[in-house]
Enzyme design. Structure first.
Site, mmCIF file in Angstrom:
data_model
loop_
_atom_site.group_PDB
_atom_site.id
_atom_site.type_symbol
_atom_site.label_atom_id
_atom_site.label_comp_id
_atom_site.label_asym_id
_atom_site.label_seq_id
_atom_site.Cartn_x
_atom_site.Cartn_y
_atom_site.Cartn_z
ATOM 1 N N LYS A 1 -12.522 -5.583 47.354
ATOM 2 C CA LYS A 1 -12.174 -3.889 48.052
ATOM 3 C C LYS A 1 -10.926 -3.656 48.059
ATOM 4 C CE LYS A 1 -13.093 0.080 50.981
ATOM 5 N NZ LYS A 1 -13.231 0.730 51.682
ATOM 6 N N ASP B 1 -2.918 8.616 55.789
ATOM 7 C CA ASP B 1 -4.309 9.540 55.668
ATOM 8 C C ASP B 1 -4.832 9.874 53.966
ATOM 9 O OD1 ASP B 1 -6.164 11.725 55.997
ATOM 10 O OD2 ASP B 1 -4.903 13.528 55.453
HETATM 11 P P1 ITT Z 1 -8.284 8.506 61.344
HETATM 12 O O1 ITT Z 1 -7.210 10.039 60.730
HETATM 13 O O2 ITT Z 1 -8.419 8.503 62.245
HETATM 14 O O3 ITT Z 1 -7.483 7.541 60.430
HETATM 15 P P2 ITT Z 1 -10.937 9.027 59.713
HETATM 16 O O4 ITT Z 1 -11.657 8.929 59.225
HETATM 17 O O5 ITT Z 1 -10.141 10.469 59.839
HETATM 18 O O6 ITT Z 1 -9.699 8.199 60.616
HETATM 19 P P3 ITT Z 1 -8.532 10.250 57.132
HETATM 20 O O7 ITT Z 1 -8.697 11.304 57.711
HETATM 21 O O8 ITT Z 1 -7.509 9.526 56.219
HETATM 22 O O9 ITT Z 1 -9.883 8.922 58.579
HETATM 23 O O10 ITT Z 1 -10.234 11.020 56.345
HETATM 24 C C1 ITT Z 1 -10.715 9.971 54.975
HETATM 25 C C2 ITT Z 1 -11.495 9.915 54.241
HETATM 26 O O11 ITT Z 1 -12.062 9.272 53.007
HETATM 27 C C3 ITT Z 1 -12.911 9.382 55.586
HETATM 28 O O12 ITT Z 1 -13.113 9.395 57.136
HETATM 29 C C4 ITT Z 1 -13.631 8.820 54.472
HETATM 30 O O13 ITT Z 1 -14.794 9.351 54.599
HETATM 31 C C5 ITT Z 1 -12.559 8.772 52.939
HETATM 32 N N1 ITT Z 1 -12.567 7.666 52.864
HETATM 33 C C6 ITT Z 1 -10.749 7.584 52.885
HETATM 34 N N2 ITT Z 1 -10.845 5.818 52.804
HETATM 35 C C7 ITT Z 1 -11.928 5.673 52.141
HETATM 36 C C8 ITT Z 1 -11.954 4.272 51.446
HETATM 37 O O14 ITT Z 1 -12.067 3.601 51.150
HETATM 38 N N3 ITT Z 1 -13.627 4.328 50.979
HETATM 39 C C9 ITT Z 1 -14.646 5.132 51.453
HETATM 40 N N4 ITT Z 1 -14.279 6.474 51.835
HETATM 41 C C10 ITT Z 1 -12.872 6.449 52.152
#
Ligand code: ITT
Length: 194
Positions: free
Chosen positions: A172, A70
Site C-alpha cells: 500500500k 490531511d
Molecule cells: P488526524 O487528523 O488526527 O491526522 P484523521 O483520521 O482525522 O487523523 P484525516 O483528517 O486525514 O485523519 O482524515 C482522513 C480520513 O480519510 C480518515 O479518517 C479515513 O477515513 C480516510 N482516509 C485517509 N487516508 C486513508 C487511507 O490511507 N486509507 C483509508 N482511508 C483513509
C-alpha cells in the site's frame, strides 16, 4: 541515532504507516508522544488548509518543527465527497459507518471512479512547505480485506485486482496517496543541509 520528527496526528494507523516509511531515517513522534491531547479543529475548506491548521497548532503551542497531513477519499459520482469530511462523513460513527454511507450513496451507480488525496504541511524553521500525493481507483460494491483503515476495504487502486485492505502495508505504501506525498517530504528533508 535517527532524527526526531513530530507528525501531528491522532490516528494510530497513519502513525504506523508513516513510521514504516521513515524507518531508519527518522523517529516519528505523534501528538500523544509529545503530550498533546487536544483535538485540533479541522475547520478549513481544503486538505491543505486543514493540514496547515494541524502543523501550525503544534509549532505554536509546543515550539516544535512538525508535519501534518490531511487526507481523504474523493468520489467522482458524489462530486468529490466525502473529501475533507472523510473522517466524519457519517457524523461520528467511525470508519465502518463512513464506509457504509459511501456504499449506500453509491448503490446502483455505475461510474465508481474515486481517488485518495493527501496533502502534507511541513513547518520547519518558521517556513511552511506543502507536498501532495494522489492515487486513482474504483470503489468496490462490497468491502474486502481487513488490513489498513478507513475506506481501504472498498478502494481498489487502478492496475490492481485487490483493495488497499487486501495489500500488505508495504504494498500500500508504495503506491498510496500518503506514500507518494511522504516520498516528496523525504526527498525534501534529505535535500536540506541544516
Ligand atoms: P488526524 O487528523 O488526527 O491526522 P484523521 O483520521 O482525522 O487523523 P484525516 O483528517 O486525514 O485523519 O482524515 C482522513 C480520513 O480519510 C480518515 O479518517 C479515513 O477515513 C480516510 N482516509 C485517509 N487516508 C486513508 C487511507 O490511507 N486509507 C483509508 N482511508 C483513509
Amino acid at each position: 541515532m535517527s532524527r526526531k520528527l513530530v507528525f501531528a496526528t491522532q490516528n494510530k494507523y497513519k502513525t504506523q504507516e508513516v513510521s514504516a516509511i521513515l524507518k531508519g531515517a527518522y523517529e516519528v513522534l505523534n501528538l500523544l508522544d509529545i503530550g498533546c491531547t487536544t483535538d485540533i479543529p479541522e475547520t478549513a475548506s481544503s486538505f491543505a488548509g486543514n493540514a496547515s491548521l494541524k502543523s501550525k497548532y503544534v509549532a505554536e503551542n509546543f515550539g516544535l518543527d512538525c508535519f501534518a497531513d490531511d487526507s481523504g477519499l474523493e468520489v467522482k459520482a458524489l462530486k468529490g465527497e466525502p473529501g475533507i469530511y472523510s473522517a466524519r462523513y457519517a457524523g461520528g460513527g467511525g470508519d465502518q459507518a463512513n464506509l457504509e454511507l459511501v456504499l449506500k450513496k453509491m448503490n446502483g451507480v455505475t461510474d465508481r471512479r474515486a481517488r485518495f488525496v493527501t496533502v502534507i504541511s511541513l513547518l520547519m524553521n518558521g517556513q511552511e512547505y506543502f507536498f501532495e500525493g494522489r492515487v486513482n481507483g474504483t470503489l468496490r460494491e462490497e468491502p474486502s480485506g481487513t488490513a489498513g483503515f478507513g475506506y481501504d476495504p472498498i478502494f481498489q487502486p487502478d492496475g490492481y485486482s485487490v483493495t488497499f485492505a487486501e495489500m500488505s502495508g508495504e504494498e500500500k505504501n508504495a503506491i498510496s496517496h500518503r506514500g507518494l506525498a511522504m516520498k516528496q517530504l523525504i526527498a525534501f528533508l534529505n535535500s536540506e543541509i541544516i
